[in-house]
Scaffold this motif. Structure first.
Motif, PDB file in Angstrom:
ATOM      1  N   TRP A 530      32.712  63.259  33.263  1.00 16.78           N
ATOM      2  CA  TRP A 530      31.401  62.625  33.138  1.00 16.78           C
ATOM      3  C   TRP A 530      31.207  62.174  31.685  1.00 16.78           C
ATOM      4  CZ3 TRP A 530      28.130  60.594  36.363  1.00 16.78           C
ATOM      5  CH2 TRP A 530      26.858  60.247  35.926  1.00 16.78           C
ATOM      6  N   THR A 531      31.562  60.921  31.453  1.00 15.25           N
ATOM      7  CA  THR A 531      31.451  60.356  30.109  1.00 15.25           C
ATOM      8  C   THR A 531      30.687  59.040  30.230  1.00 15.25           C
ATOM      9  OG1 THR A 531      33.641  61.265  29.676  1.00 15.25           O
ATOM     10  CG2 THR A 531      32.722  59.765  28.008  1.00 15.25           C
ATOM     11  N   PRO A 532      29.374  59.070  30.126  1.00 16.53           N
ATOM     12  CA  PRO A 532      28.559  57.883  30.414  1.00 16.53           C
ATOM     13  C   PRO A 532      28.970  56.642  29.641  1.00 16.53           C
ATOM     14  CG  PRO A 532      27.178  59.830  30.190  1.00 16.53           C
ATOM     15  CD  PRO A 532      28.549  60.243  29.789  1.00 16.53           C
ATOM     16  N   THR A 533      29.455  56.801  28.398  1.00 11.09           N
ATOM     17  CA  THR A 533      29.778  55.614  27.618  1.00 11.09           C
ATOM     18  C   THR A 533      31.005  54.884  28.140  1.00 11.09           C
ATOM     19  OG1 THR A 533      31.062  56.968  26.076  1.00 11.09           O
ATOM     20  CG2 THR A 533      28.736  56.543  25.525  1.00 11.09           C
ATOM     21  N   THR A 534      31.769  55.484  29.028  1.00 13.46           N
ATOM     22  CA  THR A 534      32.966  54.822  29.561  1.00 13.46           C
ATOM     23  C   THR A 534      32.832  54.527  31.046  1.00 13.46           C
ATOM     24  OG1 THR A 534      34.076  56.947  29.953  1.00 13.46           O
ATOM     25  CG2 THR A 534      34.472  55.845  27.839  1.00 13.46           C
ATOM     26  N   GLU A 535      31.626  54.532  31.561  1.00 15.76           N
ATOM     27  CA  GLU A 535      31.421  54.176  32.959  1.00 15.76           C
ATOM     28  C   GLU A 535      31.181  52.671  33.060  1.00 15.76           C
ATOM     29  OE1 GLU A 535      29.721  58.082  35.113  1.00 15.76           O
ATOM     30  OE2 GLU A 535      28.251  56.863  34.048  1.00 15.76           O
ATOM     31  N   TYR A 536      31.828  52.072  34.058  1.00 17.25           N
ATOM     32  CA  TYR A 536      31.855  50.622  34.172  1.00 17.25           C
ATOM     33  C   TYR A 536      31.148  50.126  35.431  1.00 17.25           C
ATOM     34  CZ  TYR A 536      35.506  51.028  30.628  1.00 17.25           C
ATOM     35  OH  TYR A 536      36.208  51.318  29.484  1.00 17.25           O
ATOM     36  N   TYR A 537      30.735  48.862  35.361  1.00 14.58           N
ATOM     37  CA  TYR A 537      30.241  48.198  36.569  1.00 14.58           C
ATOM     38  C   TYR A 537      31.329  48.156  37.630  1.00 14.58           C
ATOM     39  CZ  TYR A 537      26.252  46.216  33.983  1.00 14.58           C
ATOM     40  OH  TYR A 537      25.102  46.039  33.258  1.00 14.58           O
ATOM     41  N   VAL A 538      30.886  48.139  38.884  1.00  8.85           N
ATOM     42  CA  VAL A 538      31.793  47.915  40.014  1.00  8.85           C
ATOM     43  C   VAL A 538      31.475  46.514  40.540  1.00  8.85           C
ATOM     44  CG1 VAL A 538      32.591  48.724  42.257  1.00  8.85           C
ATOM     45  CG2 VAL A 538      31.721  50.364  40.562  1.00  8.85           C
ATOM     46  N   PHE A 539      32.261  45.546  40.146  1.00 13.26           N
ATOM     47  CA  PHE A 539      32.030  44.166  40.576  1.00 13.26           C
ATOM     48  C   PHE A 539      32.759  43.920  41.894  1.00 13.26           C
ATOM     49  CE2 PHE A 539      31.459  43.633  35.871  1.00 13.26           C
ATOM     50  CZ  PHE A 539      30.090  43.428  35.930  1.00 13.26           C
ATOM     51  N   TYR A 540      32.052  44.319  42.956  1.00 12.63           N
ATOM     52  CA  TYR A 540      32.591  44.119  44.307  1.00 12.63           C
ATOM     53  C   TYR A 540      31.425  43.884  45.276  1.00 12.63           C
ATOM     54  CZ  TYR A 540      34.828  44.765  48.768  1.00 12.63           C
ATOM     55  OH  TYR A 540      35.283  44.551  50.048  1.00 12.63           O
ATOM     56  N   PRO A 541      31.591  42.873  46.166  1.00 15.97           N
ATOM     57  CA  PRO A 541      32.702  41.916  46.208  1.00 15.97           C
ATOM     58  C   PRO A 541      32.483  40.752  45.234  1.00 15.97           C
ATOM     59  CG  PRO A 541      31.257  41.587  48.088  1.00 15.97           C
ATOM     60  CD  PRO A 541      30.691  42.736  47.321  1.00 15.97           C
ATOM     61  N   THR A 542      33.570  40.277  44.677  1.00 14.22           N
ATOM     62  CA  THR A 542      33.550  39.089  43.838  1.00 14.22           C
ATOM     63  C   THR A 542      34.657  38.146  44.320  1.00 14.22           C
ATOM     64  OG1 THR A 542      34.997  40.203  42.238  1.00 14.22           O
ATOM     65  CG2 THR A 542      32.621  40.227  41.783  1.00 14.22           C
ATOM     66  N   ALA A 543      34.874  37.090  43.568  1.00 15.99           N
ATOM     67  CA  ALA A 543      35.943  36.146  43.874  1.00 15.99           C
ATOM     68  C   ALA A 543      36.612  35.740  42.571  1.00 15.99           C
ATOM     69  CB  ALA A 543      35.386  34.899  44.573  1.00 15.99           C
ATOM     70  N   ALA A 544      37.904  35.517  42.616  1.00 16.57           N
ATOM     71  CA  ALA A 544      38.617  34.924  41.484  1.00 16.57           C
ATOM     72  C   ALA A 544      38.822  33.457  41.830  1.00 16.57           C
ATOM     73  CB  ALA A 544      39.942  35.630  41.239  1.00 16.57           C
ATOM     74  N   ALA A 545      37.854  32.638  41.383  1.00 12.93           N
ATOM     75  CA  ALA A 545      37.803  31.213  41.725  1.00 12.93           C
ATOM     76  C   ALA A 545      37.727  31.070  43.250  1.00 12.93           C
ATOM     77  CB  ALA A 545      38.972  30.464  41.114  1.00 12.93           C
ATOM     78  N   GLU A 546      38.347  30.030  43.800  1.00 14.10           N
ATOM     79  CA  GLU A 546      38.327  29.827  45.248  1.00 14.10           C
ATOM     80  C   GLU A 546      39.551  30.454  45.913  1.00 14.10           C
ATOM     81  OE1 GLU A 546      37.903  25.728  46.269  1.00 14.10           O
ATOM     82  OE2 GLU A 546      36.029  25.461  45.176  1.00 14.10           O
ATOM     83  N   THR A 547      40.291  31.252  45.177  1.00 16.07           N
ATOM     84  CA  THR A 547      41.608  31.677  45.659  1.00 16.07           C
ATOM     85  C   THR A 547      41.642  33.129  46.118  1.00 16.07           C
ATOM     86  OG1 THR A 547      42.642  30.021  44.249  1.00 16.07           O
ATOM     87  CG2 THR A 547      44.055  31.786  45.049  1.00 16.07           C
ATOM     88  N   TYR A 548      41.331  34.065  45.250  1.00 16.95           N
ATOM     89  CA  TYR A 548      41.419  35.492  45.598  1.00 16.95           C
ATOM     90  C   TYR A 548      40.021  35.968  45.992  1.00 16.95           C
ATOM     91  CZ  TYR A 548      45.956  35.066  43.380  1.00 16.95           C
ATOM     92  OH  TYR A 548      47.242  34.662  43.057  1.00 16.95           O
ATOM     93  N   LYS A 549      39.867  36.305  47.259  1.00 21.68           N
ATOM     94  CA  LYS A 549      38.529  36.540  47.810  1.00 21.68           C
ATOM     95  C   LYS A 549      38.312  38.012  48.166  1.00 21.68           C
ATOM     96  CE  LYS A 549      36.631  33.311  47.784  1.00 21.68           C
ATOM     97  NZ  LYS A 549      36.116  32.502  46.649  1.00 21.68           N
ATOM     98  N   MET A 550      37.037  38.369  48.216  1.00 24.20           N
ATOM     99  CA  MET A 550      36.613  39.756  48.450  1.00 24.20           C
ATOM    100  C   MET A 550      37.326  40.667  47.461  1.00 24.20           C
ATOM    101  SD  MET A 550      34.412  39.228  50.721  1.00 24.20           S
ATOM    102  CE  MET A 550      33.938  40.894  51.155  1.00 24.20           C
TER     103      MET A 550
END
Length: 778
Positions: A530-550
């Motif tokens: 439990w180290t709050p300063t190193t906790e990250y967003y969970v970017f899901y679902p996203t897309a990498a341009a029009e190519t890599y989806k979900m």
């Protein structure tokens, strides 16, 4: 790399004295034809301000299509304002001395032959087209205004791709509504007024997407929009009306004739685009003001327009030594012509369209099965595809065309409230959600919203290729920030736009994480401590341009947020309060690392941590290189990015298509310092098109002339010559030693760099301001 030492600076100081004599003339790249054309596909561009003309000579007549920024009808199709046909009693095209010339330096087109000259130009500062005919002998002139929208009609098969309905056009019984043409003894007035007694594309989209509750708060650029103009001439009088057909399209012609034979004829076509809520008469009164103003400035308009084009070409240039047959000579010539095309919409209310700009022509000459009208734009007229639009505008930073970027920035600023309202309605939080396929009023395109299954999130576009692709707006945010860094532009009005886009990602993805799993953050990278300063967003679902989806933590999202947040924290105090700055500093700490992977022993950039499916054939794993500038020449781990270019299966699979349309291989190769590869790709990208006019590229994946094709070439060539990292300016990072070049480009901190390169050596260098010379690396 080696530093440019002080002795070189002394040489530079001497050489700049003769700068005016040594700079090549942009006129060397003029396009000259010595035979008439067969049809509209063999036209050449002419324009200025926000007006574009396709000019050609056919069967003895001079013709041109008229386009202007912002002419959107009820279906969000971008309509041309008609066609003009000029007929002279002496055949201008039949003589052996016939010439049609695009004069880049003067921003005009001339047609000469048989003792006659017709000069066609557009006033940069007023929406007025001028045609000046002169000759050694007096002649008669006929000038016809031609319009194919003389009655309502159902668009022909396939034409629905030019409006926002796409395959659902029949569901809505879509029709193109007729224009109005009115005549008087000495003038023709023509216009299209969007009807207020029917549901237009805005009304239907709001209803389709469940936003009726906030409709009254929304920006609507369609309602009561009226666009058109007048045609007149001092020696012209209205005569008659007749019907005809050009290629596939019936038209009606309103004919004016000269009152008497003369050695000089002048035609004036004034244009106006405005939302006039009261009546068409209100619009006509405004149009008459334009006519009166044109008369008041008649003696100075041409001079001021010439002065504008001169300063335009002085902002920046690239001249590569060679013959017209040489590939590298064509590269610089076509770069220059394409920049001229962009200059024709320098001050449009709406940005230059990626799928044709202001210079489309009859579609049958692009697709033999497409029997539509000259209004056709594949991928729509009033819709903006963000991944494509960005490529039209990135190159304007290096070229110094900062004033021309405003229309693209303002597009997002005008639609900001609509994007925020849809976020509030669908998800009940703050921030602006801009879709990838976006209408000119900021909502997802109607044709990419159907037919969703029950329970599918109403905020999501229902199309596998563009689902969850919201991050491209950050590239325009970055351009805004770069305009401030390059030219010290005041960007105060755009800060709310940037902050709203950041707020959306902050609030939306914390909300989704909590809904899925109670906790908002990802703690995997700290071994479950439990180290709050190193906790990250969970970017899901996203897309990498029009190519890599979900995708989980797509590279395009992660890099965009890292760069934009970092730049926001560096802005001067006048733009951010201490509280705002702290908010973005805290958000920056929680952006996850850029995804990496190892394939066949090669460490490389990954498109995301994970993804569900691959839909298109972009290379977003290289977006950390361009546009985000986190890898490349002068930056750490260059080998990781080079491995990605050379060994990533997706990147290599489509490398040979790198010359097509929006594919960005020339930019990637240049940014990675891969000189031979960059030269190979740029020669294929900026070579002459397969049409008569050299930059009528396409259709590629879009349409003709393909402006994201030209945009990629423009950026790629600039990056081969000069790159910047922080305050460092890297010269010739990927430029072949056997290409001699003279160039001027813009760098951050109000800096310009001018150089002459011979056999790989810089023989002349001028850096302005002089103190920036210390930052040059070569």
């Amino acid at each position: 790399m080696k530093k440019i030492f002080l002795f070189l600076y002394l040489i530079v100081a001497v050489s700049t004295v003769v700068r005016a004599q040594t700079k090549p003339d942009v006129g060397m790249y003029n396009v000259v034809w010595d035979t008439p054309s067969s049809n509209s596909s063999e036209s050449m561009p002419c324009g200025g301000g926000d007006i574009g003309l396709n000019v050609w000579v056919e069967n003895g007549d001079i013709l041109f299509y008229i386009s202007r920024s912002g002419t959107f009808d009820e279906n969000n199709e971008m309509l041309k304002l008609g066609r003009v046909r000029l007929s002279l009693s002496q055949d201008i095209s039949g003589a052996n001395d016939f010439r049609q010339t695009l004069h880049l330096d003067k921003g005009c087109v001339s047609v000469t032959g048989n003792g006659l000259e017709a000069l066609i130009w557009v006033d940069v500062f007023r929406p007025v087209i001028h045609v000046e005919v002169s000759g050694t002998k007096a002649c008669a002139l006929k000038a016809a205004y031609e319009n194919w929208r003389f009655d309502d009609y159902v668009p022909p098969q396939g034409h629905e791709r030019s409006n926002s309905f796409r395959r659902y056009a029949k569901r809505y019984d879509v029709k193109t509504r007729k224009d109005v043409v009115e005549t008087s003894p000495d003038m023709i007035v023509f216009y299209h007024r969007n009807r207020s007694d029917i549901d237009d594309i805005f009304d239907l989209t709001v209803s389709q997407q469940g936003l009726e509750a906030v409709k009254g708060e929304m920006y609507n650029p369609i309602r009561n929009l009226t666009f058109g103009g007048y045609m007149r001439g001092d020696n012209l009088q209205y005569k008659s009306v007749a019907d005809g057909k050009y290629i596939d399209t019936p038209f009606r012609a309103w004919l004016m004739e000269s009152k008497k034979n003369s050695r000089r004829h002048n035609i004036e076509i004034g244009l106006h685009v405005e939302q006039t809520p009261n009546s068409a008469q209100e619009w006509k009164t405004q149009l008459d003001s334009i006519r009166r103003e044109a008369a008041n400035v008649a003696k100075t308009a041409r001079r001021r327009t010439l002065e504008w084009w001169k300063q335009f070409w002085d902002r920046s240039y690239i001249f590569i030594e060679g013959n017209k047959e040489d590939e590298h000579w064509q590269i610089a010539r076509n770069y220059t012509i394409f920049r001229y095309q962009l200059g024709c919409n320098a001050y449009g209310k709406f940005p230059t369209k990626f799928n044709g700009g202001l210079f489309t022509f009859d579609p049958v000459f692009i697709d033999a099965n497409m029997h539509g009208t000259p209004d056709f734009y594949n991928w729509g007229g009033g819709t903006m595809t963000a991944q494509n639009q960005r490529l039209v505008y990135w190159g304007m930073l290096r070229s110094g065309d900062f004033d021309m970027m405003k229309s693209q920035f303002d597009f997002y600023l005008r639609t900001l409230k609509n994007a925020e309202l849809r976020t509030k309605v669908y998800w009940n939080h703050a921030g602006a959600c801009f879709a990838e396929q976006i209408e000119n009023f900021g909502l997802p395109v109607l044709g990419f919203y159907y037919d969703r299954h029950d329970g599918f999130d109403k905020g999501i576009e229902y199309e596998p290729t563009i689902i969850y692709q919201w991050e491209t707006v950050f590239e325009f945010c970055m351009m805004i920030l770069e305009a401030e860094r390059y030219a010290n532009r005041d960007i105060s009005e755009y800060i709310p736009l940037i902050e709203s886009c950041l707020t959306f990602y902050d609030e939306h993805y914390r909300k989704l994480a909590v809904e899925r799993g109670i906790l908002p953050w990802d703690s995997r990278l700290n071994s479950f401590e439990w180290t709050p300063t190193t906790e990250y967003y969970v970017f899901y679902p996203t897309a990498a341009a029009e190519t890599y989806k979900m995708a989980l933590n797509s590279t395009t999202v992660v890099c965009a947020l890292k760069v934009i947040l970092a730049r926001m924290t560096e802005l001067p105090d006048k733009y951010l309060s201490a509280e705002q700055r702290k908010k973005w500093e805290e958000m920056l700490k929680r952006i996850p690392p850029i995804p990496l992977r190892t394939l066949n022993g090669h460490k490389m950039l990954a498109p995301a941590e994970t993804w569900q499916y691959v839909r298109n054939f972009e290379s977003p794993q290289l977006y950390p290189v361009f546009p985000w500038g986190l890898y490349g020449v002068g930056l750490p781990d260059l080998d990781v990015a080079q491995n990605t270019y050379n060994h990533d299966p997706q990147v290599q699979k489509y490398r040979e298509q790198g010359s097509n349309s929006w594919m960005q291989y020339p930019i990637f190769a240049a940014r990675l310092g891969m000189t031979d590869e960059a030269a190979y790709q740029i020669k294929r990208k900026l070579k002459n098109s397969n049409r008569r006019f050299p930059t009528w590229w396409g259709p590629g994946f879009d349409w003709v002339p393909d402006h994201n094709h030209g945009g990629v070439g423009m950026i790629g060539l600039q990056e081969m010559l000069m790159q910047t990292v922080g305050e460092k300016i890297y010269l010739l990072p990927a430029f072949p030693k056997d290409w001699n070049v003279d160039f001027k480009l813009n760098a951050p901190y109000r800096t310009t760099v001018e150089a002459t390169v011979k056999d790989g050596n810089i023989v002349r260098l001028k850096v302005t301001p002089e103190e920036r010379l210390k930052d040059v690396v070569y």
